[in-house]
Write an enzyme that holds these catalytic residues in place. Sequence first.
Site, PDB file in Angstrom:
ATOM      1  N   HIS A  37       1.543  -1.407  -0.350  1.00  0.00           N
ATOM      2  CA  HIS A  37      -0.217   0.050   0.547  1.00  0.00           C
ATOM      3  C   HIS A  37       1.104   1.012  -0.272  1.00  0.00           C
ATOM      4  O   HIS A  37       1.328   1.760   1.033  1.00  0.00           O
ATOM      5  CB  HIS A  37      -1.110   0.078   1.285  1.00  0.00           C
ATOM      6  CG  HIS A  37      -1.631   0.994   1.167  1.00  0.00           C
ATOM      7  ND1 HIS A  37      -3.109   0.788   1.430  1.00  0.00           N
ATOM      8  CD2 HIS A  37      -2.027   2.282   0.938  1.00  0.00           C
ATOM      9  CE1 HIS A  37      -3.436   2.272   2.009  1.00  0.00           C
ATOM     10  NE2 HIS A  37      -3.149   2.717   1.442  1.00  0.00           N
ATOM     11  N   HIS A  39       1.314   5.081  -1.624  1.00  0.00           N
ATOM     12  CA  HIS A  39       1.336   6.500  -2.427  1.00  0.00           C
ATOM     13  C   HIS A  39       2.770   7.494  -3.441  1.00  0.00           C
ATOM     14  O   HIS A  39       3.241   7.498  -2.405  1.00  0.00           O
ATOM     15  CB  HIS A  39       0.546   7.636  -2.074  1.00  0.00           C
ATOM     16  CG  HIS A  39      -0.782   7.201  -1.155  1.00  0.00           C
ATOM     17  ND1 HIS A  39      -1.677   7.289  -1.718  1.00  0.00           N
ATOM     18  CD2 HIS A  39      -0.995   7.124   0.230  1.00  0.00           C
ATOM     19  CE1 HIS A  39      -2.847   6.804  -0.679  1.00  0.00           C
ATOM     20  NE2 HIS A  39      -2.431   5.986   0.276  1.00  0.00           N
ATOM     21  N   LYS A 123      -9.241   0.118  -6.174  1.00  0.00           N
ATOM     22  CA  LYS A 123      -9.088   0.415  -4.638  1.00  0.00           C
ATOM     23  C   LYS A 123     -11.074   1.573  -4.214  1.00  0.00           C
ATOM     24  O   LYS A 123     -11.135   2.097  -5.291  1.00  0.00           O
ATOM     25  CB  LYS A 123      -7.807   1.756  -4.586  1.00  0.00           C
ATOM     26  CG  LYS A 123      -7.555   2.162  -3.282  1.00  0.00           C
ATOM     27  CD  LYS A 123      -7.655   1.093  -2.116  1.00  0.00           C
ATOM     28  CE  LYS A 123      -7.498   1.729  -0.830  1.00  0.00           C
ATOM     29  NZ  LYS A 123      -6.846   3.489  -0.126  1.00  0.00           N
ATOM     30  N   HIS A 160     -10.108   1.401   1.714  1.00  0.00           N
ATOM     31  CA  HIS A 160     -10.369   2.075   2.845  1.00  0.00           C
ATOM     32  C   HIS A 160     -11.554   2.062   3.306  1.00  0.00           C
ATOM     33  O   HIS A 160     -12.893   2.908   3.279  1.00  0.00           O
ATOM     34  CB  HIS A 160      -9.790   3.578   2.050  1.00  0.00           C
ATOM     35  CG  HIS A 160      -9.756   4.719   3.716  1.00  0.00           C
ATOM     36  ND1 HIS A 160      -9.054   5.615   3.572  1.00  0.00           N
ATOM     37  CD2 HIS A 160     -10.274   4.855   4.454  1.00  0.00           C
ATOM     38  CE1 HIS A 160      -8.837   6.297   4.778  1.00  0.00           C
ATOM     39  NE2 HIS A 160      -9.935   6.317   5.188  1.00  0.00           N
ATOM     40  N   HIS A 198      -4.504   0.110   5.885  1.00  0.00           N
ATOM     41  CA  HIS A 198      -4.146   0.266   6.892  1.00  0.00           C
ATOM     42  C   HIS A 198      -5.223   0.321   7.639  1.00  0.00           C
ATOM     43  O   HIS A 198      -5.548   1.208   8.955  1.00  0.00           O
ATOM     44  CB  HIS A 198      -3.651   2.011   6.767  1.00  0.00           C
ATOM     45  CG  HIS A 198      -5.282   2.585   5.815  1.00  0.00           C
ATOM     46  ND1 HIS A 198      -6.157   2.057   5.873  1.00  0.00           N
ATOM     47  CD2 HIS A 198      -5.099   3.354   4.793  1.00  0.00           C
ATOM     48  CE1 HIS A 198      -7.205   2.636   4.645  1.00  0.00           C
ATOM     49  NE2 HIS A 198      -6.249   3.254   4.211  1.00  0.00           N
ATOM     50  N   ASP A 271       1.099   2.499   3.533  1.00  0.00           N
ATOM     51  CA  ASP A 271       0.310   3.424   3.262  1.00  0.00           C
ATOM     52  C   ASP A 271       1.492   5.305   3.703  1.00  0.00           C
ATOM     53  O   ASP A 271       1.782   6.111   3.439  1.00  0.00           O
ATOM     54  CB  ASP A 271      -0.555   4.160   4.188  1.00  0.00           C
ATOM     55  CG  ASP A 271      -1.567   4.445   4.216  1.00  0.00           C
ATOM     56  OD1 ASP A 271      -1.792   5.296   1.980  1.00  0.00           O
ATOM     57  OD2 ASP A 271      -2.846   4.958   4.303  1.00  0.00           O
TER      58      ASP A 271
HETATM   59  O1  DOR Z   1      -3.450   9.821   5.054  1.00  0.00           O
HETATM   60  C1  DOR Z   1      -3.563   9.278   4.131  1.00  0.00           C
HETATM   61  N1  DOR Z   1      -2.765   9.957   3.029  1.00  0.00           N
HETATM   62  N2  DOR Z   1      -4.622   8.183   4.616  1.00  0.00           N
HETATM   63  C2  DOR Z   1      -5.227   8.165   2.662  1.00  0.00           C
HETATM   64  O2  DOR Z   1      -5.763   7.128   2.495  1.00  0.00           O
HETATM   65  C3  DOR Z   1      -4.761   8.813   1.698  1.00  0.00           C
HETATM   66  C4  DOR Z   1      -3.074   9.407   1.590  1.00  0.00           C
HETATM   67  C5  DOR Z   1      -2.844  10.518   0.607  1.00  0.00           C
HETATM   68  O3  DOR Z   1      -3.284   9.788  -0.521  1.00  0.00           O
HETATM   69  O4  DOR Z   1      -2.019  11.456   1.501  1.00  0.00           O
HETATM   70 ZN    ZN Z   2      -3.368   5.290   1.451  1.00  0.00          ZN
END
Ligand code: DOR
Ligand code: ZN
Length: 369
Positions: A37, A39, A123, A160, A198, A271
């Site tokens: 997971h 980003h 997702k 999520h 998460h 995450d």
């Molecule tokens: O804290 C987070 N940041 N939780 C999420 O679900 C998305 C992520 C983000 O893309 O910044």
């Molecule tokens: Zn995330």
Amino acid sequence: MQPNESPSDSRRYNRQLIQLKGCTVNRIRIRRPDDWHLHLRDGAMLKTVVPATARSFGRAIVMPNLKPPVRTVAEAQAYRERILAARPTGSDFEPLMTLYLTETTTADDIRQAARSDFVHAVKYYPAGATTNSDSGVRKLERVYPVIEVLEQQGLPLLMHGEVTDADIDVFDREAVFIERHLDSLRTTFPDLKMVLEHATTQDAIEYVQAAPGPIAATITVHHLLYNRNALFEGGLRPHQYCLPLIKRERHRQALINAVTSGNERFFLGTDSAPHPKHAKESDCGCAGIYSAPAAIELYTEVFEAAGALDKLEAFASLNGPAFYGLPVNEDFIELEKHSWVMEREITAAEDTIVPLRAGQPIGWQQSNG
Ligand code: DOR
Ligand code: ZN
């Protein structure tokens, strides 16, 4: 240890090491982990954040919450190319792409995703739950026909797992999601592969341990390291703000017990979610913690503190591939116990990012690429 040794060989090696050294382990070797997971964002920021993950992880499940979101196989393919172009020279880091589920996603989008060899999951974001979730789902039942195709095609649904109703306490969003939605999803789609992303609560851990059918949960390092006091330690701490929020100590303990239990339903998902410093240190700060620069080291700290270094490899490198039906990585990484200090800020294109543990010591360091 040979490169082709089996996971159980290296587990035995690490156990022997622990016994030999009477519990003071200074070095461990594990099969190269994956991040289930992550980003990565887009554009110029990729040049900073892709190498940070590729340093330790063989593969990563890449979240699709760009602006606009990654909704089709064609968009996922183009995004994948941009990520590949940002890898450091010689890296064979593999981004595993996902599609963003919207109320207009079609059965054909899912079939195309299943046919592709680079889209590995879809997702689900409830609309309004987090960063770039406006295109998410308002009513889960509306996407049931598409979830049925996911089930038929064997593509995992990554969730999520939070409700966003204004009358629900923000610390209870995950527990209420489990209560309201998870059982009906499980009974309606008994063969659907589901990942509760998460997971942050004891409720989530107990649900995942007991539920029938293919279900798993990813667990971040920040939810393992901190309880909600960290949000307010000496003042408001925007760099500890993420969603789902970090929770009470009893929930953190439940997460630690889950990851160190060896239960194959739990695996590593950072995450890691970079935001520019100015967007976090603002009167309406963004949610997201950038943990990639020391993710594997920080997980190692957690496992060491729990006296469970011999369980790290299953959580980080074996359970995820087994759930996704992928082979484990061929090579190994090594971690050494010694203290170093994380940078205060990291330059990324025009911006700076404040990483997790900025300016503070970290007890382990990866010693090979
Ligand atoms: O804290 C987070 N940041 N939780 C999420 O679900 C998305 C992520 C983000 O893309 O910044
Ligand atoms: Zn995330």
